[in-house]
Design a protein around this motif. Structure first.
Motif, mmCIF file in Angstrom:
data_model
loop_
_atom_site.group_PDB
_atom_site.id
_atom_site.type_symbol
_atom_site.label_atom_id
_atom_site.label_comp_id
_atom_site.label_asym_id
_atom_site.label_seq_id
_atom_site.Cartn_x
_atom_site.Cartn_y
_atom_site.Cartn_z
ATOM 1 N N THR A 1 1.301 16.887 -11.078
ATOM 2 C CA THR A 1 0.333 15.894 -10.624
ATOM 3 C C THR A 1 0.815 14.514 -11.068
ATOM 4 N N GLY A 2 0.684 13.548 -10.180
ATOM 5 C CA GLY A 2 0.943 12.180 -10.601
ATOM 6 C C GLY A 2 2.299 11.594 -10.274
ATOM 7 N N ALA A 3 3.177 12.341 -9.580
ATOM 8 C CA ALA A 3 4.455 11.716 -9.196
ATOM 9 C C ALA A 3 4.172 10.491 -8.322
ATOM 10 N N GLY A 4 3.194 10.618 -7.456
ATOM 11 C CA GLY A 4 2.819 9.497 -6.585
ATOM 12 C C GLY A 4 2.188 8.358 -7.375
ATOM 13 N N CYS A 5 1.268 8.694 -8.271
ATOM 14 C CA CYS A 5 0.625 7.651 -9.100
ATOM 15 C C CYS A 5 1.682 6.924 -9.927
ATOM 16 N N MET A 6 2.618 7.706 -10.497
ATOM 17 C CA MET A 6 3.679 7.077 -11.307
ATOM 18 C C MET A 6 4.559 6.184 -10.439
ATOM 19 N N LEU A 7 4.858 6.665 -9.229
ATOM 20 C CA LEU A 7 5.660 5.841 -8.317
ATOM 21 C C LEU A 7 4.954 4.514 -8.045
ATOM 22 N N THR A 8 3.664 4.554 -7.770
ATOM 23 C CA THR A 8 2.921 3.314 -7.497
ATOM 24 C C THR A 8 2.944 2.399 -8.725
ATOM 25 N N ASN B 1 15.967 9.965 -1.404
ATOM 26 C CA ASN B 1 16.028 10.452 -2.787
ATOM 27 C C ASN B 1 14.786 11.308 -3.066
ATOM 28 N N GLY B 2 14.838 12.071 -4.144
ATOM 29 C CA GLY B 2 13.665 12.847 -4.545
ATOM 30 C C GLY B 2 13.995 14.320 -4.669
ATOM 31 N N HIS B 3 13.011 15.115 -5.120
ATOM 32 C CA HIS B 3 13.199 16.558 -5.316
ATOM 33 C C HIS B 3 11.856 17.256 -5.084
ATOM 34 N N PRO B 4 11.888 18.469 -4.493
ATOM 35 C CA PRO B 4 10.624 19.188 -4.225
ATOM 36 C C PRO B 4 9.749 19.383 -5.475
ATOM 37 N N LEU B 5 10.352 19.453 -6.655
ATOM 38 C CA LEU B 5 9.533 19.629 -7.872
ATOM 39 C C LEU B 5 8.565 18.467 -8.089
ATOM 40 N N MET B 6 8.855 17.326 -7.479
ATOM 41 C CA MET B 6 7.963 16.167 -7.647
ATOM 42 C C MET B 6 6.573 16.441 -7.081
ATOM 43 N N SER B 7 6.495 17.338 -6.097
ATOM 44 C CA SER B 7 5.166 17.648 -5.559
ATOM 45 C C SER B 7 4.512 18.789 -6.331
ATOM 46 N N ILE C 1 5.262 5.025 2.513
ATOM 47 C CA ILE C 1 4.780 6.395 2.724
ATOM 48 C C ILE C 1 5.732 7.333 1.984
ATOM 49 N N SER C 2 5.201 8.057 0.998
ATOM 50 C CA SER C 2 6.072 8.942 0.207
ATOM 51 C C SER C 2 6.049 10.356 0.762
ATOM 52 N N GLY C 3 7.080 11.115 0.397
ATOM 53 C CA GLY C 3 7.190 12.514 0.834
ATOM 54 C C GLY C 3 8.647 12.930 0.758
ATOM 55 N N VAL C 4 9.028 13.941 1.535
ATOM 56 C CA VAL C 4 10.430 14.391 1.531
ATOM 57 C C VAL C 4 11.334 13.212 1.913
ATOM 58 N N ILE C 5 10.934 12.534 2.991
ATOM 59 C CA ILE C 5 11.563 11.258 3.345
ATOM 60 C C ILE C 5 10.541 10.179 2.986
ATOM 61 N N ASP C 6 10.961 9.148 2.274
ATOM 62 C CA ASP C 6 10.041 8.027 2.006
ATOM 63 C C ASP C 6 10.332 6.923 3.012
ATOM 64 N N LEU C 7 9.267 6.284 3.473
ATOM 65 C CA LEU C 7 9.409 5.191 4.441
ATOM 66 C C LEU C 7 8.811 3.922 3.863
ATOM 67 N N ILE D 1 0.880 -1.172 0.000
ATOM 68 C CA ILE D 1 0.000 0.000 0.000
ATOM 69 C C ILE D 1 0.920 1.225 0.000
ATOM 70 N N ARG D 2 0.814 2.059 -1.051
ATOM 71 C CA ARG D 2 1.694 3.241 -1.183
ATOM 72 C C ARG D 2 0.853 4.505 -1.248
ATOM 73 N N GLY D 3 1.031 5.375 -0.267
ATOM 74 C CA GLY D 3 0.303 6.637 -0.292
ATOM 75 C C GLY D 3 1.131 7.733 0.336
ATOM 76 N N ASN D 4 0.612 8.976 0.279
ATOM 77 C CA ASN D 4 1.292 10.032 1.031
ATOM 78 C C ASN D 4 0.880 9.896 2.501
ATOM 79 N N ILE D 5 1.528 10.659 3.363
ATOM 80 C CA ILE D 5 1.340 10.473 4.805
ATOM 81 C C ILE D 5 -0.112 10.680 5.239
HETATM 82 N N1 LIG Z 1 9.520 17.700 -1.171
HETATM 83 C C1 LIG Z 1 9.960 16.539 -1.708
HETATM 84 N N2 LIG Z 1 11.286 16.248 -1.696
HETATM 85 C C2 LIG Z 1 11.741 15.116 -2.232
HETATM 86 N N3 LIG Z 1 10.953 14.194 -2.830
HETATM 87 C C3 LIG Z 1 9.635 14.420 -2.876
HETATM 88 C C4 LIG Z 1 9.062 15.597 -2.328
HETATM 89 N N4 LIG Z 1 7.721 15.544 -2.516
HETATM 90 C C5 LIG Z 1 7.469 14.404 -3.156
HETATM 91 N N5 LIG Z 1 8.613 13.708 -3.375
HETATM 92 C C6 LIG Z 1 8.727 12.408 -4.080
HETATM 93 O O1 LIG Z 1 7.674 12.380 -5.042
HETATM 94 C C7 LIG Z 1 7.134 11.070 -5.180
HETATM 95 C C8 LIG Z 1 5.637 11.124 -4.969
HETATM 96 O O2 LIG Z 1 5.351 11.377 -3.634
HETATM 97 P P1 LIG Z 1 4.131 12.265 -3.112
HETATM 98 O O3 LIG Z 1 4.120 12.081 -1.640
HETATM 99 O O4 LIG Z 1 4.204 13.636 -3.643
HETATM 100 O O5 LIG Z 1 2.913 11.459 -3.751
HETATM 101 P P2 LIG Z 1 1.374 11.818 -3.864
HETATM 102 O O6 LIG Z 1 1.002 12.877 -2.875
HETATM 103 O O7 LIG Z 1 0.630 10.552 -3.808
HETATM 104 O O8 LIG Z 1 1.321 12.400 -5.358
HETATM 105 P P3 LIG Z 1 0.117 12.411 -6.469
HETATM 106 O O9 LIG Z 1 -1.155 12.144 -5.741
HETATM 107 O O10 LIG Z 1 0.190 13.769 -7.088
HETATM 108 O O11 LIG Z 1 0.387 11.373 -7.471
HETATM 109 C C9 LIG Z 1 7.914 10.202 -4.203
HETATM 110 O O12 LIG Z 1 8.929 9.530 -4.918
HETATM 111 C C10 LIG Z 1 8.529 11.193 -3.209
HETATM 112 O O13 LIG Z 1 9.754 10.745 -2.701
#
Ligand SMILES: Nc1ncnc2c1ncn2[C@@H]1O[C@H](COP(=O)(O)OP(=O)(O)OP(=O)(O)O)[C@@H](O)[C@H]1O
Ligand SMILES: Cc1ncsc1CCO
Ligand SMILES: [Mg+2]
Length: 270
Positions: free
Chosen positions: A196-203, A187-193, A169-175, A116-120
């Motif tokens: 739209t869809g960085a999370g969907c693509m990750l899943t 790993n990751g970069h603030p532009l990922m947020s 759990i994705s975000g600045v730190i992924d767990l 199960i992969r989601g944001n916090i």
């Molecule tokens: N501020 C950040 N710094 C580093 N990596 C980030 C940051 N924000 C998101 N990411 C990375 O972006 C990817 C998607 O995570 P995010 O938590 O944004 O997903 P999400 O909220 O489900 O996104 P969405 O619903 O738009 O698809 C992960 O690989 C995460 O590590």
């Protein structure tokens, strides 16, 4: 270990069945192709069991739920369970509406998920009903920091125990957490947020990696998260704004190999 996981994806071209949302569906198909898999999007009830059967994994993403696709998700999920295929859940926007929260509860009850992969905020909603969700984005109030990380890990472990799934759990730190193990990925970069869809693509990438490595689901999930985050870092050095960032993100995934990944991955165990 990581190298073999990436190689398996590239050598096996796992077919990934996606029942997903209409916002990011094309990006999910492209990132699966870029990482070495082969996507098929199919949500019609009368065909989902057949499609699940020919695939190596199933990704269920509730981004744009409707009554018709909910039944298709349950049917495909049960079929994948019978076949022992990894099933991955992206609980997009859980907590934002009663339909989303109740559907996720029903899915978890009726389908056994590998990951199960989601944001916090989404994961907090699943674990405790307390996620302060802002639509599909995580709320700042929920963010994982070095200070609150231990309690977040404990929550994820409890959810893993309840569901039998690896919790990512994705975000600045992924767990990435299961009953016995904890991985932190930086790993990751603030532009990922900002797209739209960085999370969907990750899943979707997790779906491809688990499809090719069904007996190493937690390792495949960690590797997919590192790969996606590193591609975000690479894309950020090349883009001119958010639209070209997404283009470079997919480019980076299509040119990633084990050597680049090994050089750039930032994984810690806890
Ligand atoms: N501020 C950040 N710094 C580093 N990596 C980030 C940051 N924000 C998101 N990411 C990375 O972006 C990817 C998607 O995570 P995010 O938590 O944004 O997903 P999400 O909220 O489900 O996104 P969405 O619903 O738009 O698809 C992960 O690989 C995460 O590590
Ligand atoms: C913006 C949006 N709305 C429903 S799904 C989705 C894609 C990101 O999760
Ligand atoms: Mg999401």
């Amino acid at each position: 270990m990581l190298k073999k996981i990436v190689k398996n994806v590239q050598n096996q071209t796992p077919l990934v069945h996606n029942i997903t949302n209409y916002v990011t569906v094309n990006d999910c198909a492209n990132i699966i192709l870029a990482c070495g898999g082969s996507p098929i999007m199919a949500d019609e009830m009368t065909e989902v069991e057949e499609i699940t059967t020919i695939c190596q994994s199933l990704v269920i993403n509730i981004g744009t739920l409707n009554s018709r696709t909910i039944e298709a998700m349950i049917t495909a999920g049960k079929k994948a369970n019978q076949l022992n295929h990894p099933v991955i859940l992206d609980p997009v926007g859980a907590g934002a509406s009663t339909l989303r929260t109740e559907t996720v509860e029903r899915l978890i009850k009726e389908v056994k998920f590998s990951v199960i992969r989601g944001n916090i905020s989404e994961i907090k909603t699943l674990a405790a009903g307390t996620g302060q969700t802002l639509g599909v984005d995580a709320s700042a109030a929920d963010l994982v920091t070095d200070k609150n990380i231990d309690s977040v890990i404990e929550m994820a472990r409890t959810l893993s125990e309840k569901t039998g799934a690896v919790i990512a759990i994705s975000g600045v730190i992924d767990l990435v957490v299961d009953i016995n193990q904890v991985f932190m990925i930086r790993n990751g970069h603030p532009l990922m947020s900002k797209i739209t869809g960085a999370g969907c693509m990750l899943t979707a990438v997790i779906g491809a990696y688990c499809g090719a490595n069904p007996n190493q689901v937690i390792e495949a999930t960690v590797t997919a998260i590192c790969a996606m985050g590193l591609c975000g870092e690479i894309a950020a050095t090349k883009c001119e704004g958010t639209s070209s960032f997404k283009m470079h993100l997919i480019d980076a995934m299509s040119t990633l190999n084990e050597t680049i990944l090994e050089g750039g991955m930032k994984i810690e165990t806890k």
